[in-house]
Scaffold this motif. Structure first.
Motif, PDB file in Angstrom:
ATOM      1  N   ILE A 291      -6.544   2.803  -6.533  1.00  0.00           N
ATOM      2  CA  ILE A 291      -5.130   3.099  -6.733  1.00  0.00           C
ATOM      3  C   ILE A 291      -4.921   3.418  -8.208  1.00  0.00           C
ATOM      4  CG2 ILE A 291      -2.767   2.283  -6.442  1.00  0.00           C
ATOM      5  CD1 ILE A 291      -4.258   2.492  -3.821  1.00  0.00           C
TER       6      ILE A 291
ATOM      7  N   ALA B  81      -1.647  -8.217  -2.494  1.00  0.00           N
ATOM      8  CA  ALA B  81      -2.192  -6.907  -2.150  1.00  0.00           C
ATOM      9  C   ALA B  81      -3.263  -6.486  -3.146  1.00  0.00           C
ATOM     10  CB  ALA B  81      -1.070  -5.871  -2.100  1.00  0.00           C
TER      11      ALA B  81
ATOM     12  N   GLN C 148      -0.402   8.248  -6.276  1.00  0.00           N
ATOM     13  CA  GLN C 148       0.529   7.612  -5.350  1.00  0.00           C
ATOM     14  C   GLN C 148       1.994   7.849  -5.725  1.00  0.00           C
ATOM     15  OE1 GLN C 148      -2.155   5.778  -6.805  1.00  0.00           O
ATOM     16  NE2 GLN C 148      -3.395   6.317  -5.012  1.00  0.00           N
TER      17      GLN C 148
ATOM     18  N   PHE D  70      -7.197  -5.470  -2.295  1.00  0.00           N
ATOM     19  CA  PHE D  70      -7.825  -4.210  -2.689  1.00  0.00           C
ATOM     20  C   PHE D  70      -9.058  -4.472  -3.556  1.00  0.00           C
ATOM     21  CE2 PHE D  70      -4.081  -1.963  -1.201  1.00  0.00           C
ATOM     22  CZ  PHE D  70      -4.551  -0.690  -0.908  1.00  0.00           C
TER      23      PHE D  70
ATOM     24  N   LEU E 101      -6.472  -2.771   5.301  1.00  0.00           N
ATOM     25  CA  LEU E 101      -7.658  -2.094   4.781  1.00  0.00           C
ATOM     26  C   LEU E 101      -8.798  -2.090   5.795  1.00  0.00           C
ATOM     27  CD1 LEU E 101      -7.646  -3.452   1.111  1.00  0.00           C
ATOM     28  CD2 LEU E 101      -7.168  -1.108   1.836  1.00  0.00           C
TER      29      LEU E 101
ATOM     30  N   THR F 129      -2.478  -7.101   3.737  1.00  0.00           N
ATOM     31  CA  THR F 129      -3.170  -5.972   3.112  1.00  0.00           C
ATOM     32  C   THR F 129      -4.640  -5.936   3.509  1.00  0.00           C
ATOM     33  OG1 THR F 129      -1.652  -6.227   1.237  1.00  0.00           O
ATOM     34  CG2 THR F 129      -3.539  -4.778   0.931  1.00  0.00           C
TER      35      THR F 129
ATOM     36  N   PHE G 230       0.857  -1.186   0.000  1.00  0.00           N
ATOM     37  CA  PHE G 230       0.000   0.000   0.000  1.00  0.00           C
ATOM     38  C   PHE G 230       0.890   1.232   0.000  1.00  0.00           C
ATOM     39  CE2 PHE G 230       0.438  -1.394   4.451  1.00  0.00           C
ATOM     40  CZ  PHE G 230       0.907  -0.241   5.077  1.00  0.00           C
TER      41      PHE G 230
ATOM     42  N   SER H  37      -3.489   4.815   1.392  1.00  0.00           N
ATOM     43  CA  SER H  37      -4.310   4.300   0.290  1.00  0.00           C
ATOM     44  C   SER H  37      -5.367   3.347   0.826  1.00  0.00           C
ATOM     45  CB  SER H  37      -3.420   3.585  -0.735  1.00  0.00           C
ATOM     46  OG  SER H  37      -2.544   2.665  -0.096  1.00  0.00           O
TER      47      SER H  37
END
Length: 351
Positions: free
Chosen positions: A315, A334, A320, A338, A292, A288, A113, A311
């Motif tokens: 993304i 990851a 970023q 997400f 989150l 991850t 992230f 984040s």
């Protein structure tokens, strides 16, 4: 002083997970910094979720940490994203490695992230004022540690403000991060520039020795050709906070904030939480996923939480500070975490 600490309880199976806790080695910066807050919060989150316990070494030099992750000697580290860029080319602090080996090592880095919580600012003591931040010729300016991403950005800031280069138009002063406050409060410099989170404990400590003034980048300079080049340079990302929020973050301290409009605008150091490409996909996913799900904890666990640029959504890469010169990739685990959370990932970040 550099010290190691172990965050994590006994190894056990958490009710929500059917796997044993992993033990991860990690390095981070000194207490009071943005990376330190993120890493220690992540360690607590992973432990409480039953995902992993993290063995964290504090006060590390991230230039070395990035190389250690790339070499597989370290499981995780926060990385200013200019560092994988420099490593991939074997230049700057990695010039001794060379471009071929550097590219090979950089290809072993993956991101879980991102954050962009350290914004470049310029400051001076009110007792020794700078009449015009566009005229810094002949000044002694603290502009970073002896090497690394912060020094590169500090030099860029002074060149953007005044057109002066380190060692030519002004004298740059560098010290290791733990010595920063004492170097500035000791009166050996006329001003300083550094990347800081909001609020910055370091700026508050500096102000304890006397009132200070902090500046953003004037709008015309940020919009200039050089300003846009610096804003889009490897490892940089846009940063803008309403000036009243910025001032409120330092309420009660003798800190004056100067901008030319109603926002504090500058460039941020883009960071990624990096791991090795060979980390097991399921472990990267679980780390991850836990991150989150802990959004509220990250954003409310410190006054600087809302300004970390963490984040927790889509993304797109550009926001970023990647998908341009910096070509790091996200870990497959990851990406899965997400996307399962309903977020999109730019194609340029897929391995």
């Amino acid at each position: 002083m550099i010290k190691s600490m172990l965050l994590g309880g006994a190894i056990a199976l958490a009710p929500a997970f059917a796997f044993a806790q992993a033990t991860l080695t990690s390095e981070t910066t000194s207490p009071g910094s943005t990376p330190h807050y993120i890493d220690t919060t992540l360690a607590a989150v992973l432990d409480s979720a039953g995902v992993a316990k993290m063995q964290i070494t504090e006060g590390a030099t991230l230039t070395n940490s990035v190389q250690a992750v790339a070499e597989g000697q370290l499981d995780m580290a926060p990385a200013a994203l200019i560092l994988p860029f420099l490593l991939s080319r074997g230049i700057g602090p990695y010039s001794g490695i060379g471009p071929e080996k550097g590219a090979e090592l950089a290809s072993n880095i993956r991101v879980l992230f991102f954050n962009a919580g350290a914004a470049q600012l310029f400051g001076h003591y009110n007792s020794n004022p700078i009449d015009d931040i566009r005229d810094l010729a002949g000044k002694r300016i603290w502009n970073g540690p002896p090497r690394g991403a912060a020094l590169t950005s500090g030099r860029a800031m002074i060149q953007l403000l005044s057109g002066e280069k380190d060692g030519e138009g002004y004298e740059g002063v560098q010290n290791p991060w733990p010595d920063t406050v004492s170097a500035i409060t000791g009166g050996g410099v006329d001003a300083w520039t550094m990347p800081e989170g909001l609020p910055s404990g370091r700026e508050i400590a500096i102000a304890a020795a006397g009132g200070i003034t902090l500046y953003d980048v004037p709008s015309d300079l940020l919009a200039s050709e050089l300003g846009q080049q610096i804003l889009g340079a490897p490892g940089h990302a846009p940063y803008s906070v309403p000036v009243e929020e910025f001032r409120a973050a330092y309420a009660g301290n003798d800190i004056t904030v100067v901008t030319d409009d109603d926002s504090f605008d500058t460039f941020a150091l883009a960071f990624g939480q990096i791991v090795t490409a060979t980390m097991e996909e399921e472990l990267a996913y679980n780390i991850t996923k836990a991150y989150l799900e802990a959004e509220d904890r990250f954003l409310t666990g410190s006054p600087r939480g809302p300004y970390l640029g963490l984040s927790f959504g889509d993304i797109d890469g550009v926001t970023q500070g990647v998908c341009g010169s910096v070509q790091v990739k996200m870990h497959e685990g990851a990406i899965r975490a997400f996307e399962e959370a309903g977020h999109t990932i730019a194609d340029c970040l897929r391995p």
